[in-house]
Design a protein around this motif. Structure first.
Motif, PDB file in Angstrom:
ATOM      1  N   ALA A 170      34.515  38.423  27.134  1.00 14.62           N
ATOM      2  CA  ALA A 170      33.068  38.365  27.334  1.00 14.62           C
ATOM      3  C   ALA A 170      32.593  36.945  27.607  1.00 14.62           C
ATOM      4  CB  ALA A 170      32.352  38.927  26.103  1.00 14.62           C
ATOM      5  N   SER A 171      33.281  35.945  27.061  1.00 15.21           N
ATOM      6  CA  SER A 171      32.843  34.561  27.244  1.00 15.21           C
ATOM      7  C   SER A 171      32.968  34.100  28.694  1.00 15.21           C
ATOM      8  CB  SER A 171      33.668  33.631  26.348  1.00 15.21           C
ATOM      9  OG  SER A 171      35.037  33.595  26.762  1.00 15.21           O
ATOM     10  N   LEU A 172      33.768  34.805  29.487  1.00 13.21           N
ATOM     11  CA  LEU A 172      33.916  34.448  30.902  1.00 13.21           C
ATOM     12  C   LEU A 172      32.715  34.893  31.736  1.00 13.21           C
ATOM     13  CD1 LEU A 172      37.631  35.584  31.336  1.00 13.21           C
ATOM     14  CD2 LEU A 172      36.843  33.223  31.158  1.00 13.21           C
ATOM     15  N   ALA A 173      31.991  35.896  31.251  1.00 12.73           N
ATOM     16  CA  ALA A 173      31.013  36.608  32.085  1.00 12.73           C
ATOM     17  C   ALA A 173      29.649  35.946  32.034  1.00 12.73           C
ATOM     18  CB  ALA A 173      30.922  38.062  31.632  1.00 12.73           C
ATOM     19  N   GLU A 174      29.480  34.877  32.779  1.00 14.43           N
ATOM     20  CA  GLU A 174      28.184  34.194  32.813  1.00 14.43           C
ATOM     21  C   GLU A 174      27.470  34.333  34.153  1.00 14.43           C
ATOM     22  OE1 GLU A 174      28.505  29.722  34.437  1.00 14.43           O
ATOM     23  OE2 GLU A 174      28.962  29.920  32.317  1.00 14.43           O
ATOM     24  N   MET A 198      30.354  42.810  38.543  1.00 17.09           N
ATOM     25  CA  MET A 198      31.584  42.839  37.758  1.00 17.09           C
ATOM     26  C   MET A 198      31.489  41.956  36.529  1.00 17.09           C
ATOM     27  SD  MET A 198      33.419  45.074  39.086  1.00 17.09           S
ATOM     28  CE  MET A 198      34.817  44.774  38.021  1.00 17.09           C
ATOM     29  N   SER A 199      30.756  40.862  36.636  1.00 19.42           N
ATOM     30  CA  SER A 199      30.555  39.997  35.479  1.00 19.42           C
ATOM     31  C   SER A 199      29.704  40.693  34.427  1.00 19.42           C
ATOM     32  CB  SER A 199      29.899  38.684  35.916  1.00 19.42           C
ATOM     33  OG  SER A 199      29.896  37.747  34.853  1.00 19.42           O
ATOM     34  N   THR A 200      28.714  41.465  34.868  1.00 20.88           N
ATOM     35  CA  THR A 200      27.886  42.225  33.931  1.00 20.88           C
ATOM     36  C   THR A 200      28.717  43.279  33.212  1.00 20.88           C
ATOM     37  OG1 THR A 200      25.962  41.875  35.370  1.00 20.88           O
ATOM     38  CG2 THR A 200      25.804  43.623  33.724  1.00 20.88           C
ATOM     39  N   VAL A 201      29.600  43.954  33.945  1.00 25.12           N
ATOM     40  CA  VAL A 201      30.487  44.955  33.331  1.00 25.12           C
ATOM     41  C   VAL A 201      31.417  44.291  32.318  1.00 25.12           C
ATOM     42  CG1 VAL A 201      32.365  46.573  33.797  1.00 25.12           C
ATOM     43  CG2 VAL A 201      30.354  46.539  35.282  1.00 25.12           C
ATOM     44  N   VAL A 239      42.968  40.204  35.590  1.00 19.79           N
ATOM     45  CA  VAL A 239      41.990  40.535  36.626  1.00 19.79           C
ATOM     46  C   VAL A 239      40.640  39.923  36.305  1.00 19.79           C
ATOM     47  CG1 VAL A 239      40.716  42.434  37.701  1.00 19.79           C
ATOM     48  CG2 VAL A 239      43.173  42.636  37.314  1.00 19.79           C
ATOM     49  N   VAL A 240      40.200  40.033  35.049  1.00 23.83           N
ATOM     50  CA  VAL A 240      38.905  39.477  34.648  1.00 23.83           C
ATOM     51  C   VAL A 240      38.898  37.957  34.798  1.00 23.83           C
ATOM     52  CG1 VAL A 240      37.340  39.158  32.691  1.00 23.83           C
ATOM     53  CG2 VAL A 240      38.373  41.394  33.107  1.00 23.83           C
ATOM     54  N   VAL A 241      39.964  37.302  34.371  1.00 22.07           N
ATOM     55  CA  VAL A 241      40.029  35.841  34.467  1.00 22.07           C
ATOM     56  C   VAL A 241      40.011  35.404  35.932  1.00 22.07           C
ATOM     57  CG1 VAL A 241      41.498  33.830  34.050  1.00 22.07           C
ATOM     58  CG2 VAL A 241      41.165  35.528  32.242  1.00 22.07           C
ATOM     59  N   PHE A 242      40.826  36.042  36.764  1.00 23.72           N
ATOM     60  CA  PHE A 242      40.874  35.674  38.179  1.00 23.72           C
ATOM     61  C   PHE A 242      39.527  35.889  38.856  1.00 23.72           C
ATOM     62  CE2 PHE A 242      41.387  36.996  42.612  1.00 23.72           C
ATOM     63  CZ  PHE A 242      41.991  35.869  43.150  1.00 23.72           C
ATOM     64  N   LEU A 243      38.868  37.010  38.567  1.00 25.40           N
ATOM     65  CA  LEU A 243      37.582  37.307  39.180  1.00 25.40           C
ATOM     66  C   LEU A 243      36.546  36.243  38.855  1.00 25.40           C
ATOM     67  CD1 LEU A 243      35.528  39.214  40.607  1.00 25.40           C
ATOM     68  CD2 LEU A 243      35.190  40.309  38.375  1.00 25.40           C
ATOM     69  N   HIS A 244      36.486  35.843  37.597  1.00 23.44           N
ATOM     70  CA  HIS A 244      35.446  34.897  37.201  1.00 23.44           C
ATOM     71  C   HIS A 244      35.761  33.478  37.666  1.00 23.44           C
ATOM     72  CE1 HIS A 244      34.249  38.267  34.603  1.00 23.44           C
ATOM     73  NE2 HIS A 244      33.055  37.706  34.637  1.00 23.44           N
ATOM     74  N   ILE A 245      37.024  33.113  37.710  1.00 27.75           N
ATOM     75  CA  ILE A 245      37.357  31.799  38.274  1.00 27.75           C
ATOM     76  C   ILE A 245      37.025  31.765  39.763  1.00 27.75           C
ATOM     77  CG2 ILE A 245      39.282  30.259  38.828  1.00 27.75           C
ATOM     78  CD1 ILE A 245      40.537  30.974  36.202  1.00 27.75           C
ATOM     79  N   TRP A 246      37.256  32.881  40.452  1.00 28.81           N
ATOM     80  CA  TRP A 246      36.899  32.962  41.871  1.00 28.81           C
ATOM     81  C   TRP A 246      35.397  32.865  42.067  1.00 28.81           C
ATOM     82  CZ3 TRP A 246      34.180  36.879  44.522  1.00 28.81           C
ATOM     83  CH2 TRP A 246      34.186  36.759  45.917  1.00 28.81           C
ATOM     84  N   LEU A 247      34.620  33.551  41.221  1.00 29.10           N
ATOM     85  CA  LEU A 247      33.161  33.476  41.304  1.00 29.10           C
ATOM     86  C   LEU A 247      32.681  32.055  41.029  1.00 29.10           C
ATOM     87  CD1 LEU A 247      32.078  36.765  39.493  1.00 29.10           C
ATOM     88  CD2 LEU A 247      31.856  36.256  41.925  1.00 29.10           C
ATOM     89  N   ALA A 248      33.271  31.416  40.029  1.00 30.63           N
ATOM     90  CA  ALA A 248      32.869  30.051  39.707  1.00 30.63           C
ATOM     91  C   ALA A 248      33.185  29.087  40.837  1.00 30.63           C
ATOM     92  CB  ALA A 248      33.557  29.596  38.415  1.00 30.63           C
TER      93      ALA A 248
END
Length: 344
Positions: free
Chosen positions: A305-309, A314-317, A246-255
């Protein structure tokens, strides 16, 4: 006196000082008028005509300051064009380029060009990691949480942990942008209604003891991922994999949604490289029979944590929780290597 032919009047103190302060303008304080080059429908003119309370409701304080500075620069340029200010009295600020394709650095300039605010932001970040480390150590020593933590760490072991914590912590700050003052200001914003700083600190400081308390659950106490396979109950592994996905998908979507193609590719390639680096541990283990493999949970926390830039809730969490798990793993069990030669 007001300049004739102007359309909109800027009252004294619009930019937080007397008109002309910091712009190279001379003369007594009074009303200064804005050139018609700055049309009333521009964002800056709209901002200046709004009441202070309305401005604070529609934009963050940092954005307001940046927009005011931009309009001050535009006003100074207009004054130069109208011959009201010496062209040598003010020069546009040299913004530091963050793109390698559009470098604007003056290489002949011998000054120190790294902002002191970056060092301060990095200092705040590293201080949080160190404070979390000793908080986990205190909980481990006083309450034995988690139950199998190393309660009697000596100075040699602590310095070894600090070496890994600080070096990887700086790498994590680089990947997440926490060494940039504007990024730090976003995460640690204590203004209502969001209070992101309060949420981040509560998650960051509370996640480590809470994660350690999971060892009190019998079905979770024996779970580990090593070269012999999955030991203990499989529920933690399933939950970890689902959460990580979930975290990986969310951050790739944001990027993908909020970056140009080059920015998205840079984000994707850099994270793939980081994940590939940790995957190399398993590759080495598969090739050699004289080493043991144990994927510590501090590595899981570091990767998440390295994904959350991104400046996104959600990235802050993810940044707060992933960093907390990263520090907790090092503080409670030490910065043990992921692979090591088997002891005879």
């Amino acid at each position: 006196a007001p300049v004739r032919g102007m359309a909109t009047t800027l009252p004294t103190g619009t930019f937080g000082a007397a008109p002309g302060a910091g712009l190279g303008l001379a003369g007594p304080p009074g009303d200064v008028e804005m050139s018609s080059a700055m049309a009333p429908d521009t964002p800056g003119a709209t901002l200046l005509m709004m009441e202070p309370t309305d401005r604070m409701e529609r934009t963050d304080r940092m954005e307001l300051l940046a927009m005011c500075q931009q309009q001050a620069d535009q006003l100074a340029l207009v004054m130069q064009q109208l011959g009201l200010m010496d062209a040598t009295a003010w020069q546009p600020p040299q913004a530091r380029s963050t793109s390698i394709w559009q470098v604007r650095c003056a290489f002949r300039t011998p000054e120190h060009t790294v902002s002191g605010s970056q060092y301060f932001a990095l200092f705040i970040w590293v201080s949080l990691l160190v404070a979390q480390y000793f908080l986990v150590r205190e909980v481990c020593t006083a309450f034995h949480i988690p139950r199998d933590c190393r309660a009697n760490q000596g100075p040699v072991q602590i310095m070894g942990d600090m070496q890994y914590l600080l070096s990887m912590g700086v790498v994590l700050a680089t990947f997440t942008g926490m060494h940039w003052p504007d990024r730090l200001a976003y995460v640690f914003s204590f203004y209502t209604p969001y209070c992101r700083g309060v949420v981040f600190l509560l998650l960051f400081l509370g996640m480590a003891p809470a994660y350690g308390a999971l060892k009190e659950i019998p079905s979770l106490a024996t779970f580990t991922l090593s070269d012999t396979g999955i030991e203990g109950h499989h529920t933690p592994l399933i939950a970890s994999l689902v959460g990580a996905a979930v975290v990986v998908f969310l951050h790739i979507w944001l990027a993908f949604c909020h970056n140009p193609l080059k920015g998205f590719l840079a984000y994707l390639v850099s994270r793939l490289f980081l994940f590939a680096f940790f995957a190399a541990y398993w590759v080495i283990k598969c090739q050699r029979q004289d080493v043991v493999f144990h994927f510590h949970h501090y590595a899981w926390g570091f990767l998440m944590a390295s994904l959350a830039e991104f400046n996104h809730p959600m990235s802050t969490v993810s940044l707060a929780c992933g960093t907390a798990v990263f520090v907790q793993g090092i503080a409670a069990y030490g910065a043990d290597p992921i692979i090591a030669y088997a002891q005879a």
